[in-house]
Design a protein around this motif. Structure first.
Motif, PDB file in Angstrom:
ATOM      1  N   UNK A 184      74.153  19.677 -62.837  1.00 45.39           N
ATOM      2  CA  UNK A 184      75.534  19.762 -63.339  1.00 45.39           C
ATOM      3  C   UNK A 184      75.887  21.181 -63.795  1.00 45.39           C
ATOM      4  N   UNK A 185      74.852  21.941 -64.251  1.00 46.72           N
ATOM      5  CA  UNK A 185      75.093  23.284 -64.792  1.00 46.72           C
ATOM      6  C   UNK A 185      75.099  24.377 -63.728  1.00 46.72           C
ATOM      7  N   UNK A 186      74.583  24.082 -62.558  1.00 50.52           N
ATOM      8  CA  UNK A 186      74.491  25.102 -61.512  1.00 50.52           C
ATOM      9  C   UNK A 186      75.884  25.534 -61.056  1.00 50.52           C
ATOM     10  N   UNK A 187      76.063  26.861 -60.890  1.00 52.47           N
ATOM     11  CA  UNK A 187      77.389  27.349 -60.479  1.00 52.47           C
ATOM     12  C   UNK A 187      77.445  27.495 -58.957  1.00 52.47           C
ATOM     13  N   UNK A 188      77.186  26.390 -58.287  1.00 48.74           N
ATOM     14  CA  UNK A 188      77.285  26.287 -56.835  1.00 48.74           C
ATOM     15  C   UNK A 188      77.416  24.816 -56.468  1.00 48.74           C
ATOM     16  N   UNK A 189      77.709  24.533 -55.225  1.00 47.08           N
ATOM     17  CA  UNK A 189      77.799  23.145 -54.774  1.00 47.08           C
ATOM     18  C   UNK A 189      76.390  22.550 -54.703  1.00 47.08           C
ATOM     19  N   UNK A 190      76.176  21.469 -55.438  1.00 51.73           N
ATOM     20  CA  UNK A 190      74.827  20.874 -55.508  1.00 51.73           C
ATOM     21  C   UNK A 190      74.737  19.546 -54.752  1.00 51.73           C
ATOM     22  N   UNK A 191      75.688  19.297 -53.865  1.00 52.24           N
ATOM     23  CA  UNK A 191      75.715  18.007 -53.158  1.00 52.24           C
ATOM     24  C   UNK A 191      74.427  17.767 -52.372  1.00 52.24           C
ATOM     25  N   UNK A 192      74.014  18.765 -51.576  1.00 56.69           N
ATOM     26  CA  UNK A 192      72.806  18.625 -50.741  1.00 56.69           C
ATOM     27  C   UNK A 192      71.573  18.452 -51.628  1.00 56.69           C
ATOM     28  N   UNK A 193      71.472  19.275 -52.684  1.00 59.90           N
ATOM     29  CA  UNK A 193      70.335  19.177 -53.617  1.00 59.90           C
ATOM     30  C   UNK A 193      70.291  17.796 -54.267  1.00 59.90           C
ATOM     31  N   UNK A 194      71.481  17.267 -54.627  1.00 57.58           N
ATOM     32  CA  UNK A 194      71.567  15.938 -55.242  1.00 57.58           C
ATOM     33  C   UNK A 194      71.117  14.838 -54.303  1.00 57.58           C
ATOM     34  N   UNK A 195      71.530  14.951 -53.019  1.00 60.02           N
ATOM     35  CA  UNK A 195      71.150  13.946 -52.012  1.00 60.02           C
ATOM     36  C   UNK A 195      69.638  13.976 -51.774  1.00 60.02           C
ATOM     37  N   UNK A 196      69.077  15.185 -51.635  1.00 61.22           N
ATOM     38  CA  UNK A 196      67.620  15.323 -51.402  1.00 61.22           C
ATOM     39  C   UNK A 196      66.834  14.797 -52.603  1.00 61.22           C
ATOM     40  N   UNK A 197      67.323  15.114 -53.806  1.00 59.95           N
ATOM     41  CA  UNK A 197      66.636  14.652 -55.031  1.00 59.95           C
ATOM     42  C   UNK A 197      66.660  13.131 -55.135  1.00 59.95           C
ATOM     43  N   UNK A 198      67.833  12.530 -54.836  1.00 55.53           N
ATOM     44  CA  UNK A 198      67.944  11.066 -54.891  1.00 55.53           C
ATOM     45  C   UNK A 198      67.056  10.419 -53.837  1.00 55.53           C
ATOM     46  N   UNK A 199      67.036  11.014 -52.635  1.00 56.76           N
ATOM     47  CA  UNK A 199      66.184  10.488 -51.562  1.00 56.76           C
ATOM     48  C   UNK A 199      64.712  10.599 -51.927  1.00 56.76           C
ATOM     49  N   UNK A 200      64.334  11.716 -52.549  1.00 56.31           N
ATOM     50  CA  UNK A 200      62.943  11.972 -52.937  1.00 56.31           C
ATOM     51  C   UNK A 200      62.504  11.032 -54.062  1.00 56.31           C
TER      52      UNK A 200
END
Length: 311
Positions: A184-200
């Motif tokens: 939430x704090x990252x100053x960039x789009x974290x959609x891909x990171x969020x999807x990979x984290x949820x999948x992992x």
């Protein structure tokens, strides 16, 4: 454009903004932490001094207690100190280390609970081949695989977080560094990171939970063929495993089996699996497991008897 990282320190909002409530929490969680240290240490001592390490079930229980001690120690001391502090800060490096510890040890515990379910399945469904299937060499290899599995999960997670730029704000609405609040704090789009984290995290949590449900269903069905005495003994050990699985996987599923979103309840749910579960595990295993209770009685009896003889 390269990674911009202006943030060197994060500030936790903590569990509550009320100082009196936080002081009460500090006492409660100090009790929980001491309980988890003492309870798990007693189990490790009982297994080692009671010569139970040759039994695969106690070999894995010994490691579960060790992982619980480490897991609780990643968040609890910092949380207890922060509850008494006006400003709750952690360095960027400290935050990454805490994230590593929570996910490495949490994932290791998940894999360990799955292996313990497999151990009970072999013991109950294939008793004549139990010691051949679960020999010491295989147990050591399984344990090594568990550590490697936990490490792989965490390396994937950290590779995502370490690439994120943090340029402010630096306030984490949590009491420890976890992946969702940090994204939430990252100053960039974290959609891909969020999807990979949820999948992992999600696939590990859900996959392990499904395997555990299937294992215990097969075990409980096979118990119908056993004698009343055998059923009681098997239910004694399986009951403790099932209780631990429910109280650990319930909160983990709520936290990691969803997209990159945070809820107000997250902190209280996280408290359960980071502070309460490590304290409950030894209680469940000792109260529900007759063999552990007997080993403890023998151990303490021996100590008292030797002391009496020395006098």
């Amino acid at each position: 454009m390269g990674k911009i990282n202006n943030v060197t320190t994060f500030i936790f909002l903590g569990l509550s903004q009320n100082q009196e409530v936080e002081e009460i929490f500090s006492v409660v969680f100090s009790f929980f932490y001491m309980g988890s240290l003492l309870g798990n240490f007693v189990i490790m001592l009982t297994v080692r001094m009671g010569n139970l390490l040759n039994s695969p079930m106690y070999f894995f229980l010994n490691y579960l207690s060790f992982v619980d001690i480490c897991f609780a120690s990643v968040t609890a001391p910092k949380m207890i100190a922060d509850l008494l502090a006006e400003r709750k800060t952690i360095s960027y490096v400290g935050c990454i280390l805490q994230l590593f510890g929570v996910h490495f040890l949490g994932c290791t515990e998940i894999f360990l609970l799955v292996v313990m379910a497999y151990d009970r399945y072999v013991a109950i469904c294939k008793p004549l081949h139990y010691m051949t299937i679960m020999d010491r060499d295989r147990c050591n290899k399984i344990m090594l695989g568990i550590w490697i599995g936990g490490l792989l999960h965490t390396v994937i997670l950290l590779s995502l977080v370490l690439q994120l730029p943090f340029c402010g704000p630096n306030v984490i609405d949590h009491y420890f560094c976890d992946v969702h609040p940090m994204l939430k704090l990252a100053c960039t789009d974290t959609y891909v990171a969020g999807v990979v984290e949820t999948a992992n995290s999600g696939s590990i949590t859900l996959g392990s939970f499904i395997i555990l449900i299937i294992s215990y269903t097969v075990i409980l069905v096979s118990l119908r063929k056993q004698s009343a005495g055998g059923r009681r003994k098997a239910l004694s050990t399986c009951g403790s495993h099932i209780a631990v699985v429910i109280i650990f996987f319930g909160p983990c599923t709520f936290m990691y089996m969803r997209p990159d979103t945070t809820f107000a309840e997250d902190k209280m749910v996280a408290v359960f699996y980071t502070s309460v579960t490590p304290m409950l595990n030894p209680l469940i295993y000792t109260l529900r497991n007759a063999e552990v209770k007997n080993a403890m009685k023998k151990l303490w009896y021996r100590k008292v008897f030797w002391k009496a003889n020395d006098k």
